[in-house]
Scaffold this motif. Structure first.
Motif, short mmCIF file in Angstrom:
data_model
loop_
_atom_site.label_atom_id
_atom_site.label_comp_id
_atom_site.label_asym_id
_atom_site.label_seq_id
_atom_site.Cartn_x
_atom_site.Cartn_y
_atom_site.Cartn_z
N GLU A 127 0.85 -1.19 0.10
CA GLU A 127 -0.01 0.06 -0.02
C GLU A 127 0.91 1.30 -0.22
O GLU A 127 0.57 2.22 -0.78
CB GLU A 127 -0.80 -0.16 1.35
N LEU A 128 1.75 1.21 0.87
CA LEU A 128 2.88 2.58 0.73
C LEU A 128 3.40 2.96 -0.39
O LEU A 128 3.48 4.07 -0.83
CB LEU A 128 3.89 2.37 1.94
N GLU A 129 3.95 1.64 -1.07
CA GLU A 129 4.50 1.82 -2.38
C GLU A 129 3.51 2.39 -3.52
O GLU A 129 3.99 3.35 -4.11
CB GLU A 129 4.95 0.39 -2.73
N ARG A 134 11.73 5.54 1.64
CA ARG A 134 11.40 5.98 0.46
C ARG A 134 10.56 7.15 0.53
O ARG A 134 10.46 8.08 -0.31
CB ARG A 134 10.98 4.79 -0.64
N ILE A 135 9.38 7.03 1.19
CA ILE A 135 8.54 8.02 1.72
C ILE A 135 9.20 9.34 2.19
O ILE A 135 9.04 10.29 1.83
CB ILE A 135 7.34 7.59 2.75
N TYR A 136 10.17 8.84 3.14
CA TYR A 136 10.82 10.26 3.49
C TYR A 136 11.72 10.75 2.79
O TYR A 136 11.56 12.10 2.45
CB TYR A 136 11.90 9.80 4.84
N GLN A 137 12.21 10.05 1.71
CA GLN A 137 13.16 10.62 0.66
C GLN A 137 12.23 11.54 -0.30
O GLN A 137 12.68 12.55 -0.89
CB GLN A 137 14.02 9.77 -0.12
N ALA A 138 11.16 11.04 -0.50
CA ALA A 138 10.19 11.57 -1.38
C ALA A 138 9.38 12.87 -0.74
O ALA A 138 9.16 13.89 -1.45
CB ALA A 138 9.01 10.72 -1.76
N ALA A 139 9.14 12.91 0.20
CA ALA A 139 8.76 13.97 1.07
C ALA A 139 9.56 15.25 1.65
O ALA A 139 8.77 16.19 1.94
CB ALA A 139 7.88 13.32 2.19
N LYS A 140 10.69 14.67 1.47
CA LYS A 140 11.86 15.62 2.38
C LYS A 140 11.67 17.21 2.02
O LYS A 140 12.08 18.03 2.60
CB LYS A 140 13.22 14.97 2.37
N ASP A 141 11.53 17.58 0.75
CA ASP A 141 11.41 19.05 0.20
C ASP A 141 10.35 19.62 0.44
O ASP A 141 10.29 20.88 0.57
CB ASP A 141 11.90 18.97 -1.43
#
Length: 410
Positions: free
Chosen positions: A228-230, A286-293
């Motif tokens: 689901e997260l992916e 991966r969520i962190y990396q996508a959301a960090k900006d």
């Protein structure tokens, strides 16, 4: 939103009901200025005072208002002290006191409304009435949009029953397991509904360790959550700000945040090492990396499961290192805008990892791996002065721990 009352009398048809007026005014609030909102709210409070008991049952469609508030992450701390909240409480007490002929439908409606506004502490008797009712709705298999919405709201209500409520497994285990298994086979629930089913179940796991095998090995939470997260990570538009999102985009983001929160509760309670857990943590990274900006709220959520997973040893330390969890927390702890709770999570993560690296393994091969991982960790932390960065946060961490001890548990 149109309000319908199956018990309308002829008098009701002659003009708009108080509940309809209330609903119309509420729908207009979003487009008013602050001063106009205050005036409308005062008028709405007056309407509530005028409503008789029958009208009150109609206005229980406020659960749809609560549903909208949940989607927008709106917090309602004053609901209990409002005239409507007090009236709900009085009716609930009156119904619960009855020896027989309780109006269980009314109790469930009020309970749903209270759950969506996070109001009040339900009695064990009320839980025993309402949980089966909500599960009965959630078990509906019809795929029409209206029925899906009913199912979604029922499961969302259930997901709001916090982890500190101990509930007899006979009230929910068979039904919630059936809902999850049916979804795994047919994929007919909305993303928010499926996440809500799991959140209700994982909250029960907090107090009942016997559920671990069912959740981890039979229903495969780690695998399902990672899947689901992916998918949600691909669907969320990470460049849009919250106010720019469509209703469906906001709903996808909410489901993602709630999945991360549910993962944190799972890792807080789980004790079984499982390969699915490794994949799940990689998805959170991966969520962190996508959301960090652009998505600070989501980043804050991501530190919870990482901390809990490191503490409960549900994966090996080398999995945290190779899966980039260590890199993620090292980057996070250097942020100038880091809040106290994120500091707590990041430092807790490193303290847990540090303790585990100091513990000697009985198995010779495992001991060799531990030493290699420890060496790799130290090299990584020394590369850019990470140790100094972490040390600088210890004062903030101690202050936070003393002042907010009740907040350290998710």
């Amino acid at each position: 939103m149109e309000i319908r009352d199956e018990d309308k009398s002829n008098d009701d048809v002659q003009g708009p009901s108080l509940a309809n007026k209330f609903s119309k005014m509420f729908s207009e609030l979003e487009h008013c200025t602050e001063s106009e909102q205050k005036a409308k709210i005062e008028e709405m409070n007056g309407l509530v005072e005028e409503m008789n008991k029958k009208e009150l049952r109609t206005i229980l469609l406020l659960k749809h208002v609560g549903y909208c508030n949940v989607l927008k992450n709106v917090w309602n701390p004053c609901f209990d002290s409002s005239s409507l909240g007090e009236r709900f409480q009085k009716i609930t007490e009156e119904e619960e006191k009855k020896e027989k002929e309780k109006n269980e439908k009314l109790l469930t409606d009020i309970y749903e409304c209270n759950l969506l506004f996070y109001s009040g502490v339900p009695s064990s008797e009320l839980l025993s009435i309402c949980i089966p009712d909500l599960l009965k709705v959630a078990l509906k298999k019809e795929e029409s949009e209206a029925k899906q919405k009913e199912v979604e709201i029922a499961l969302l209500d259930l997901s709001r029953i916090g982890k500190f409520y101990e509930i007899e497994k006979e009230l929910y285990l068979k039904e919630i397991t059936e809902i999850i298994k049916h979804q795994q086979k047919h994929r007919n629930l909305t993303k928010l509904a499926y996440q809500s089913a799991w959140q209700f179940f994982i909250y029960r796991f907090y107090n009942n360790g016997f559920l671990e095998d069912t959740i981890t090995n039979e229903l495969h939470f780690g695998r399902e959550a990672a899947r689901e997260l992916e998918e949600l990570t691909r669907n969320v538009n990470w460049k849009k700000k919250e106010e720019e999102m469509s209703k469906e985009e906001a709903k996808e983001e909410l489901a993602l945040m709630r999945w991360v929160e549910t993962c944190a509760i799972y890792f807080q309670s789980c004790r079984l090492k499982n390969k699915d857990n490794v994949g799940l943590l990689k998805n959170i990274v991966r969520i962190y990396q996508a959301a960090k900006d652009n998505c600070r709220d989501i980043i804050d959520y991501c530190t919870y499961p990482l901390r809990n997973a490191s503490e409960n040893r549900v994966v090996k330390v080398e999995d945290l290192l190779n899966g980039e969890a260590v890199d993620t927390v090292l980057v996070e702890i250097q942020r100038q805008t880091l809040n106290e709770r994120a500091v707590y999570n990041c430092l807790g993560f490193f303290e847990n990892v540090s303790k585990r690296l100091k513990e000697k393994e009985d198995d010779e091969m495992e001991e060799v791996n531990r030493k290699a991982t420890k060496r790799k960790m130290l090299e990584k932390m020394e590369e850019e002065g990470y140790e100094d960065t972490i040390a600088s946060f210890h004062k903030a961490f101690r202050s936070f721990f003393k002042k907010n001890i009740e907040l350290i548990y998710l």
